[in-house]
Design a protein around this motif. Structure first.
Motif, PDB file in Angstrom:
ATOM      1  N   ALA A  27       0.851  -1.181   0.000  1.00 41.81           N
ATOM      2  CA  ALA A  27       0.000   0.000   0.000  1.00 41.81           C
ATOM      3  C   ALA A  27       0.889   1.234   0.000  1.00 41.81           C
ATOM      4  O   ALA A  27       1.802   1.348   0.827  1.00 41.81           O
ATOM      5  N   ARG A  28       0.661   2.125  -0.961  1.00 46.19           N
ATOM      6  CA  ARG A  28       1.473   3.338  -1.058  1.00 46.19           C
ATOM      7  C   ARG A  28       0.678   4.498  -0.446  1.00 46.19           C
ATOM      8  O   ARG A  28      -0.379   4.873  -0.943  1.00 46.19           O
ATOM      9  N   ILE A  29       1.222   5.034   0.613  1.00 46.43           N
ATOM     10  CA  ILE A  29       0.539   6.067   1.389  1.00 46.43           C
ATOM     11  C   ILE A  29       1.074   7.432   0.965  1.00 46.43           C
ATOM     12  O   ILE A  29       2.287   7.661   0.981  1.00 46.43           O
ATOM     13  N   PRO A  30       0.206   8.363   0.574  1.00 41.85           N
ATOM     14  CA  PRO A  30       0.682   9.676   0.128  1.00 41.85           C
ATOM     15  C   PRO A  30       1.378  10.446   1.239  1.00 41.85           C
ATOM     16  O   PRO A  30       1.134  10.215   2.428  1.00 41.85           O
ATOM     17  N   ALA A  31       2.261  11.365   0.826  1.00 42.83           N
ATOM     18  CA  ALA A  31       3.012  12.171   1.788  1.00 42.83           C
ATOM     19  C   ALA A  31       2.064  12.896   2.730  1.00 42.83           C
ATOM     20  O   ALA A  31       1.056  13.467   2.306  1.00 42.83           O
ATOM     21  N   GLN A  32       2.393  12.869   3.998  1.00 40.63           N
ATOM     22  CA  GLN A  32       1.596  13.570   4.989  1.00 40.63           C
ATOM     23  C   GLN A  32       2.498  14.172   6.055  1.00 40.63           C
ATOM     24  O   GLN A  32       3.643  13.760   6.213  1.00 40.63           O
ATOM     25  N   VAL A  33       1.985  15.162   6.741  1.00 42.40           N
ATOM     26  CA  VAL A  33       2.714  15.782   7.843  1.00 42.40           C
ATOM     27  C   VAL A  33       1.872  15.664   9.108  1.00 42.40           C
ATOM     28  O   VAL A  33       0.654  15.446   9.044  1.00 42.40           O
ATOM     29  N   THR A  34       2.525  15.811  10.247  1.00 37.98           N
ATOM     30  CA  THR A  34       1.842  15.711  11.541  1.00 37.98           C
ATOM     31  C   THR A  34       1.851  17.070  12.225  1.00 37.98           C
ATOM     32  O   THR A  34       2.914  17.686  12.401  1.00 37.98           O
ATOM     33  N   GLY A  35       0.679  17.532  12.594  1.00 39.43           N
ATOM     34  CA  GLY A  35       0.559  18.849  13.201  1.00 39.43           C
ATOM     35  C   GLY A  35       1.240  18.960  14.553  1.00 39.43           C
ATOM     36  O   GLY A  35       1.311  17.984  15.306  1.00 39.43           O
ATOM     37  N   ASP A  36       1.730  20.163  14.849  1.00 43.74           N
ATOM     38  CA  ASP A  36       2.316  20.434  16.165  1.00 43.74           C
ATOM     39  C   ASP A  36       1.596  21.583  16.877  1.00 43.74           C
ATOM     40  O   ASP A  36       2.023  22.039  17.943  1.00 43.74           O
TER      41      ASP A  36
ATOM     42  N   LYS B  64       1.509  24.600  16.036  1.00 41.92           N
ATOM     43  CA  LYS B  64       2.211  25.882  15.884  1.00 41.92           C
ATOM     44  C   LYS B  64       2.474  26.252  14.428  1.00 41.92           C
ATOM     45  O   LYS B  64       2.350  27.418  14.051  1.00 41.92           O
ATOM     46  N   HIS B  65       2.845  25.278  13.611  1.00 38.62           N
ATOM     47  CA  HIS B  65       3.253  25.567  12.240  1.00 38.62           C
ATOM     48  C   HIS B  65       2.120  25.304  11.252  1.00 38.62           C
ATOM     49  O   HIS B  65       1.287  24.410  11.452  1.00 38.62           O
ATOM     50  N   THR B  66       2.118  26.070  10.169  1.00 37.98           N
ATOM     51  CA  THR B  66       1.153  25.852   9.092  1.00 37.98           C
ATOM     52  C   THR B  66       1.533  24.600   8.322  1.00 37.98           C
ATOM     53  O   THR B  66       2.647  24.061   8.458  1.00 37.98           O
ATOM     54  N   LEU B  67       0.609  24.136   7.475  1.00 39.00           N
ATOM     55  CA  LEU B  67       0.865  22.923   6.694  1.00 39.00           C
ATOM     56  C   LEU B  67       2.093  23.068   5.805  1.00 39.00           C
ATOM     57  O   LEU B  67       2.933  22.163   5.741  1.00 39.00           O
ATOM     58  N   ILE B  68       2.227  24.200   5.114  1.00 37.94           N
ATOM     59  CA  ILE B  68       3.373  24.341   4.219  1.00 37.94           C
ATOM     60  C   ILE B  68       4.663  24.501   5.028  1.00 37.94           C
ATOM     61  O   ILE B  68       5.737  24.048   4.594  1.00 37.94           O
ATOM     62  N   GLU B  69       4.577  25.089   6.214  1.00 41.15           N
ATOM     63  CA  GLU B  69       5.758  25.165   7.080  1.00 41.15           C
ATOM     64  C   GLU B  69       6.164  23.785   7.562  1.00 41.15           C
ATOM     65  O   GLU B  69       7.358  23.480   7.666  1.00 41.15           O
TER      66      GLU B  69
ATOM     67  N   LYS C 296      -2.710  14.214  11.473  1.00 43.53           N
ATOM     68  CA  LYS C 296      -2.001  13.856  10.245  1.00 43.53           C
ATOM     69  C   LYS C 296      -2.781  14.379   9.050  1.00 43.53           C
ATOM     70  O   LYS C 296      -3.989  14.146   8.946  1.00 43.53           O
ATOM     71  N   VAL C 297      -2.080  15.073   8.155  1.00 39.92           N
ATOM     72  CA  VAL C 297      -2.729  15.699   7.007  1.00 39.92           C
ATOM     73  C   VAL C 297      -1.993  15.325   5.722  1.00 39.92           C
ATOM     74  O   VAL C 297      -0.767  15.487   5.623  1.00 39.92           O
ATOM     75  N   ARG C 298      -2.741  14.830   4.763  1.00 37.92           N
ATOM     76  CA  ARG C 298      -2.182  14.555   3.438  1.00 37.92           C
ATOM     77  C   ARG C 298      -1.831  15.870   2.760  1.00 37.92           C
ATOM     78  O   ARG C 298      -2.618  16.819   2.792  1.00 37.92           O
ATOM     79  N   VAL C 299      -0.641  15.924   2.102  1.00 36.77           N
ATOM     80  CA  VAL C 299      -0.208  17.204   1.535  1.00 36.77           C
ATOM     81  C   VAL C 299       0.057  17.158   0.027  1.00 36.77           C
ATOM     82  O   VAL C 299       0.357  18.191  -0.573  1.00 36.77           O
ATOM     83  N   VAL C 300      -0.022  15.986  -0.617  1.00 38.11           N
ATOM     84  CA  VAL C 300       0.100  15.896  -2.072  1.00 38.11           C
ATOM     85  C   VAL C 300      -0.928  14.912  -2.603  1.00 38.11           C
ATOM     86  O   VAL C 300      -1.428  14.055  -1.863  1.00 38.11           O
ATOM     87  N   ALA C 301      -1.240  15.039  -3.892  1.00 38.39           N
ATOM     88  CA  ALA C 301      -2.208  14.125  -4.502  1.00 38.39           C
ATOM     89  C   ALA C 301      -1.589  12.768  -4.798  1.00 38.39           C
ATOM     90  O   ALA C 301      -2.227  11.727  -4.665  1.00 38.39           O
ATOM     91  N   SER C 302      -0.310  12.760  -5.201  1.00 36.26           N
ATOM     92  CA  SER C 302       0.357  11.532  -5.611  1.00 36.26           C
ATOM     93  C   SER C 302       0.657  10.626  -4.426  1.00 36.26           C
ATOM     94  O   SER C 302       0.955  11.096  -3.328  1.00 36.26           O
ATOM     95  N   CYS C 303       0.589   9.315  -4.673  1.00 41.56           N
ATOM     96  CA  CYS C 303       0.970   8.337  -3.652  1.00 41.56           C
ATOM     97  C   CYS C 303       2.396   7.836  -3.868  1.00 41.56           C
ATOM     98  O   CYS C 303       2.843   6.905  -3.195  1.00 41.56           O
ATOM     99  N   ASN C 304       3.116   8.432  -4.800  1.00 43.25           N
ATOM    100  CA  ASN C 304       4.436   7.947  -5.191  1.00 43.25           C
ATOM    101  C   ASN C 304       5.431   8.063  -4.033  1.00 43.25           C
ATOM    102  O   ASN C 304       5.571   9.116  -3.419  1.00 43.25           O
TER     103      ASN C 304
END
Length: 317
Positions: A175-184, A186-191, A234-242
């Motif tokens: 299973a290929r999981i798309p890039a995601q970031v984990t909130g803290d 304090k920082h915005t998604l792009i940060e 946890k927030v997905r940040v790109v459409a691709s699962c690559n």
């Protein structure tokens, strides 16, 4: 001739490091003709037989099969012939070609008719004025055909699977999981994307986590890029699962359906590819690969399962 075992780890993608380690453990001789370029390797087995491979492509793969895998239009036609479910695909010459597809599906994807690793792909296209730049992007990323194609965009919450067959037998499903970031908090998604890229991530295929493509993240997030997610969210940040664009991998072998296995075996035999990676997105087949990565960072002992099976196959030739 260059001793393959003498090359530094940083000169090789993770999958080739895993392959090299196992070859050396089994006592194989491995050489490259030149330092630069792809990993075309001259192997000599302990029994003295020489075998030539191109990364994960064995000598039993024909030129026809290689070209078939590289040509998304030809592969679409073949899969259509054998009744494999796949997204509708059309060739684009101008934005007008997409009008009917947009009206039918609402959101489309434009990509090169050849190429790999998600390069030149534009997702989330809903308006005609988005089409021309996407066509140009796809054509520029098309190494040989210089053709753009369009498909309906499948649901973003669908599971993407890479299924590996070697010697026409099932090896694993990833299973290929798309890039995601984990909130803290304090920082915005792009940060958070920038923080990850500056700390735990590296060049694609050089470690278990690749850089998140910032331009793709900006495009995918849109106005949400300034949102501050909650701690632990946890927030997905790109459409691709690559995986090469920041995604991760999970072993899904025990959960794959029998129907997916039957379809995958059918594709492997129809394409005459003894080593093949078949990509499912939900219940649709989106492409197949004649030189798939054989290492998947699943963080357990299954990460190198396909590498082992590949060498087992080469030992039989």
């Amino acid at each position: 001739m260059i001793d393959f075992y003498s090359l530094p780890d940083e000169a090789l993608p993770v999958s080739m490091r895993a392959l090299r380690k196992m070859l050396q453990e089994r006592g194989w001789k491995a050489e490259k003709l030149v330092l630069e370029g792809p990993n075309d390797i001259l192997l000599t087995r302990p029994d003295g037989k020489e075998i030539r491979i191109a990364s994960s492509t064995p000598p039993t793969t024909s030129v026809f099969a290689l070209h078939l895998a590289d040509n998304k239009l030809a592969s679409y036609s073949l899969l259509q012939k054998i009744g494999v479910p796949q997204p509708e695909t059309i060739v684009l010459n101008s934005r007008d070609d997409t009008k009917q597809l947009l009206e039918k599906y609402g959101t489309i994807v434009i990509k090169p008719a050849d190429g790999a690793h998600g390069r030149g792909v534009s997702t989330g296209i809903t308006q005609l004025d988005q089409v021309e730049p996407a066509i140009q992007k796809a054509v520029n990323a098309s190494p040989a055909m210089k053709i753009a194609i369009a498909q309906p965009q499948l649901p973003l919450d669908a599971l993407e699977l890479r299924i590996i067959y070697i010697n026409y037998q099932f090896v694993e499903a990833i299973a290929r999981i798309p890039a995601q970031v984990t909130g803290d908090g304090k920082h915005t998604l792009i940060e958070l994307v920038d923080l990850e890229n500056s700390t735990i991530r590296t060049e694609p295929y050089k470690s278990d986590l690749a850089y998140i493509d910032r331009a793709m993240a900006v495009n995918f997030l849109g106005k949400r890029q300034g949102k501050i997610p909650a701690v632990g969210e946890k927030v997905r940040v790109v459409a691709s699962c690559n995986v090469g664009q920041g995604g991760s991998a999970q072993d899904y072998s025990a959960l794959i359906t029998d129907e997916m296995k039957l379809i995958s075996e059918k594709i492997a035999k129809a394409t005459q590819l003894p080593v093949i990676g078949i990509d499912f997105y939900g219940d649709q087949v989106i492409e197949f690969n004649a030189c798939p990565s054989l290492y998947y960072p699943t963080r357990n002992e299954t990460a190198t399962k396909a590498v082992t099976k590949y060498i087992d196959y080469l030992e039989q030739l």
